[in-house]
Design an enzyme around this catalytic site. Sequence first.
Site, PDB file in Angstrom:
ATOM      1  N   CYS A  37      22.007  44.445  46.448  1.00 20.11           N
ATOM      2  CA  CYS A  37      22.093  43.523  45.309  1.00 20.11           C
ATOM      3  C   CYS A  37      21.061  42.413  45.455  1.00 20.11           C
ATOM      4  CB  CYS A  37      23.486  42.909  45.226  1.00 20.11           C
ATOM      5  SG  CYS A  37      24.723  44.004  44.552  1.00 20.11           S
ATOM      6  N   HIS A  38      20.485  42.036  44.333  1.00 22.51           N
ATOM      7  CA  HIS A  38      19.528  40.932  44.314  1.00 22.51           C
ATOM      8  C   HIS A  38      20.276  39.602  44.375  1.00 22.51           C
ATOM      9  CE1 HIS A  38      17.228  44.206  42.446  1.00 22.51           C
ATOM     10  NE2 HIS A  38      16.162  43.588  42.912  1.00 22.51           N
ATOM     11  N   MET A  92      27.916  43.535  39.427  1.00 18.17           N
ATOM     12  CA  MET A  92      28.422  43.493  40.800  1.00 18.17           C
ATOM     13  C   MET A  92      29.021  42.128  41.131  1.00 18.17           C
ATOM     14  SD  MET A  92      28.178  46.538  41.670  1.00 18.17           S
ATOM     15  CE  MET A  92      28.976  46.225  43.223  1.00 18.17           C
ATOM     16  N   ASP A 118      46.545  37.602  49.954  1.00 18.22           N
ATOM     17  CA  ASP A 118      46.626  36.842  51.209  1.00 18.22           C
ATOM     18  C   ASP A 118      47.623  35.690  51.101  1.00 18.22           C
ATOM     19  OD1 ASP A 118      45.809  35.947  53.864  1.00 18.22           O
ATOM     20  OD2 ASP A 118      44.761  34.332  52.812  1.00 18.22           O
TER      21      ASP A 118
END
EC number: 4.6.1.17
Length: 160
Positions: free
Chosen positions: A77-78, A113, A128
């Site tokens: 990924c950029h 993304m 969590d």
Amino acid sequence: MTDKLTHLDHQGHAHMVDVSDKSITKRTATAQAILKMKASTLIKVIEGGLPKGDVLATARIAGIQAAKKTSDLIPLCHPLMLSKVSVDINVINECELEVLCTCSLAGKTGVEMEALTGASIAALTLYDMCKAVDKGIVINNVSLLEKKGGKSGDWSRGNA
């Protein structure tokens, strides 16, 4: 749209795609994750009755932070200069929460993304923070809902 895998070179080796010749356009993407939990857990989330504090605010911040760090987590990924990241958490029914992450920028590559990473990490943060009272929480349907802009144009899960 092409069926060619753009992250592979002509020899089949993974590489970061060169986007230097692409035009800068406004790009937006929205992704989701669905959490299924006990009804009693969801009540505690909504009412703020969990020992770790404000679960929803913490998950939103985690999702935003994760979207900004996507290129550190996903090798090809950029790194992007995001102009906006929002994380919304909605009650679907008595046992489910929906996490929506929307990312946007003016740039040469998409933000799918980043939206997926933001939704995923917000969902993991919810898990969590709730696991002390409900270890059976399930995260489902991490998926891209829509993307706008760029060379390939607009796409929506509803039209896929």
